[in-house]
Design a protein around this motif. Structure first.
Motif, mmCIF file in Angstrom:
data_model
loop_
_atom_site.group_PDB
_atom_site.id
_atom_site.type_symbol
_atom_site.label_atom_id
_atom_site.label_comp_id
_atom_site.label_asym_id
_atom_site.label_seq_id
_atom_site.Cartn_x
_atom_site.Cartn_y
_atom_site.Cartn_z
ATOM 1 N N HIS A 222 -88.242 0.119 -32.864
ATOM 2 C CA HIS A 222 -88.555 1.531 -32.631
ATOM 3 C C HIS A 222 -89.993 1.772 -32.193
ATOM 4 O O HIS A 222 -90.335 2.891 -31.786
ATOM 5 C CB HIS A 222 -88.209 2.388 -33.869
ATOM 6 N N HIS A 223 -90.844 0.746 -32.242
ATOM 7 C CA HIS A 223 -92.210 0.882 -31.711
ATOM 8 C C HIS A 223 -92.392 0.104 -30.403
ATOM 9 O O HIS A 223 -93.522 0.017 -29.902
ATOM 10 C CB HIS A 223 -93.244 0.419 -32.736
ATOM 11 N N GLU A 224 -91.307 -0.434 -29.855
ATOM 12 C CA GLU A 224 -91.389 -1.057 -28.532
ATOM 13 C C GLU A 224 -91.404 0.036 -27.466
ATOM 14 O O GLU A 224 -90.855 1.121 -27.667
ATOM 15 C CB GLU A 224 -90.201 -2.000 -28.296
ATOM 16 N N SER A 229 -95.956 -2.293 -23.898
ATOM 17 C CA SER A 229 -97.178 -2.024 -24.673
ATOM 18 C C SER A 229 -96.909 -1.840 -26.160
ATOM 19 O O SER A 229 -97.850 -1.644 -26.936
ATOM 20 C CB SER A 229 -97.878 -0.778 -24.129
ATOM 21 N N GLY A 230 -95.643 -1.890 -26.568
ATOM 22 C CA GLY A 230 -95.311 -1.658 -27.969
ATOM 23 C C GLY A 230 -95.367 -2.914 -28.808
ATOM 24 O O GLY A 230 -95.875 -3.959 -28.392
ATOM 25 N N TYR A 231 -94.817 -2.826 -30.015
ATOM 26 C CA TYR A 231 -94.807 -3.966 -30.931
ATOM 27 C C TYR A 231 -93.483 -3.958 -31.690
ATOM 28 O O TYR A 231 -92.770 -2.965 -31.674
ATOM 29 C CB TYR A 231 -96.007 -3.893 -31.895
ATOM 30 N N PRO A 232 -93.048 -5.080 -32.292
ATOM 31 C CA PRO A 232 -93.833 -6.294 -32.582
ATOM 32 C C PRO A 232 -93.817 -7.360 -31.479
ATOM 33 O O PRO A 232 -94.646 -8.258 -31.476
ATOM 34 C CB PRO A 232 -93.153 -6.843 -33.848
ATOM 35 N N ARG A 233 -92.862 -7.270 -30.512
ATOM 36 C CA ARG A 233 -92.744 -8.372 -29.552
ATOM 37 C C ARG A 233 -93.229 -8.020 -28.154
ATOM 38 O O ARG A 233 -93.308 -8.899 -27.300
ATOM 39 C CB ARG A 233 -91.281 -8.843 -29.484
ATOM 40 N N LEU A 282 -93.606 4.718 -21.199
ATOM 41 C CA LEU A 282 -93.337 4.477 -22.617
ATOM 42 C C LEU A 282 -91.885 4.757 -22.977
ATOM 43 O O LEU A 282 -91.269 4.028 -23.762
ATOM 44 C CB LEU A 282 -94.250 5.341 -23.485
ATOM 45 N N TYR A 283 -91.342 5.823 -22.384
ATOM 46 C CA TYR A 283 -89.986 6.269 -22.716
ATOM 47 C C TYR A 283 -89.149 6.397 -21.458
ATOM 48 O O TYR A 283 -89.654 6.741 -20.375
ATOM 49 C CB TYR A 283 -90.036 7.635 -23.431
ATOM 50 N N ASP A 284 -87.848 6.143 -21.585
ATOM 51 C CA ASP A 284 -86.918 6.267 -20.464
ATOM 52 C C ASP A 284 -86.845 7.717 -19.993
ATOM 53 O O ASP A 284 -86.671 8.637 -20.815
ATOM 54 C CB ASP A 284 -85.530 5.783 -20.907
ATOM 55 N N GLN A 285 -86.978 7.934 -18.696
ATOM 56 C CA GLN A 285 -87.053 9.296 -18.173
ATOM 57 C C GLN A 285 -85.788 10.095 -18.446
ATOM 58 O O GLN A 285 -85.852 11.267 -18.842
ATOM 59 C CB GLN A 285 -87.331 9.271 -16.669
#
Length: 369
Positions: A222-224, A229-233, A282-285
């Motif tokens: 949920h932070h990808e 640019s997100g995490y953890p991977r 960051l997010y799908d349009q």
């Protein structure tokens, strides 16, 4: 009733909507008259806004996405299970019966959200006190279900998405409280500790009986973000499951519209603007567009100013055009209170637009938490 920032409350005002604690128990009932000590207590509880009754806004109803019993059972289950996990030095697989407890809760939540013909993302728990993690988990679950229903998901997929959303932050039970509740910006080392909650949550959930593996992936991803640019991977686009992408939107939106120790709450239209800054990166349009169409960016009870100079309160929203609500006009362009308020439907009066909303002490958003 109308939505009023706590810093603008005055002695003698009456509560229009119940205020709950983190177990879903009522702290202040509707109709209670505010005193100076009560207002001071609301400030101490870090509540940003409350709903207030008055004659001018009589009849303005604030819709509820959840029944009070459902809310109470959900918060009590989240609190019980998260507290049992909190502070343990090891992750005990199958010990806490998370699947059994939360599947029952999810069935009740899904029933409530589905009963509404055209569910909207409405502000939840701006008037809930105490533990942020518990109410945030419930809010993200409800918002994600609204998006899942709008996407046409069948019941089995809604249950998977809902469980993933409800438990997306379960890994935070293993993060030290000094990091979780720090009012200042986290240091690099503290942020590294905080970021571990995503993988920890996945490890807690992935082998838990009756918890779908896809729900565990919501905690993991949920932070990808689409651009890596997100995490953890640091995974990108199609590597991020669609459930996790929905949860990411709901998680970010609720974080921004919730009052926190390190910043005041944003209002919905401000939070949507921040999300849109990340459209396509960051997010799908397309997901963001559906999210925007399902958010009541001007929620009922919000005080607004129009380009006509008039001031009023949002009376009703149209599910088809949530950005063009019905406004109950309370004062004219010169600022004089009207003896006989009247309503303007912005969906019909296209030349009239909202130019200002009741000010919220907005500060730059930190996504570290």
């Amino acid at each position: 009733m109308r939505l009023v920032p706590v810093r603008k409350l005055q002695e003698g005002m009456r509560i229009g909507k119940k205020i709950y604690n983190d177990e879903g128990v009522v702290l202040l009932a509707d109709g209670v008259e505010l005193t100076v000590p009560l207002i001071r207590r609301l400030v101490e509880l870090d509540i940003g806004y409350v709903y207030i009754e008055d004659e001018q806004t009589e009849g303005i109803v604030i819709p509820e996405l959840l029944h009070e019993d459902t809310r109470r059972e959900a918060l009590q289950n989240i609190r019980k299970n998260f507290q049992r996990l909190s502070g343990t030095s090891k992750i005990a697989k199958g010990y806490f019966h998370l699947g059994k407890d939360f599947t029952r809760v999810m069935e009740a939540i899904l029933k409530d959200v589905s009963r509404q013909e055209d569910s909207m993302i409405l502000l939840m728990d701006m008037n809930t006190a105490d533990h942020y993690l518990y109410k945030h988990s419930l809010n993200v679950c409800v918002y994600s279900l609204v998006l899942g229903i709008a996407s046409g998901y069948p019941e089995d997929r809604l249950m998977q998405l809902g469980l993933g959303a409800l438990l997306h932050d379960i890994g935070k039970t293993q993060i030290p409280q000094r990091v979780l509740s720090k009012p200042q910006k986290l240091t690099d080392d503290e942020f590294r500790v905080m970021k571990a909650h995503a993988e920890i949550g996945y490890k807690i959930l992935k082998d838990e009986p009756n918890i779908p593996l896809l729900a565990a992936h919501c905690a993991f991803q949920h932070h990808e973000r689409l651009n890596g640019s997100g995490y953890p991977r640091g995974v990108q686009e199609k590597e991020i499951h669609e459930y996790a992408q929905w949860v990411a939107l709901a998680d970010s939106y609720d974080a921004m519209t919730s009052h926190r120790v390190y910043r005041p709450a944003m209002l919905p239209h401000q939070a949507v603007e921040v999300l849109y800054a990340g459209s396509g990166t960051l997010y799908d349009q397309k997901k963001l567009e559906l999210f925007r169409d399902k958010v009541a960016i001007y929620p009922p009870g919000l005080t607004v100013k129009l380009n006509t100079g008039e001031t009023g309160v949002v009376s009703r929203i149209h599910s088809s055009t949530p950005h063009r609500p019905v406004i109950r006009i309370l004062s004219d362009a010169e600022g004089r209170n009207l003896k006989a308020p009247y309503e303007i439907d912005l969906a019909r009066k296209l030349s009239v637009i909202i130019t200002e909303v009741d000010d919220a002490d907005v500060q730059p958003i930190s996504f570290q938490h």
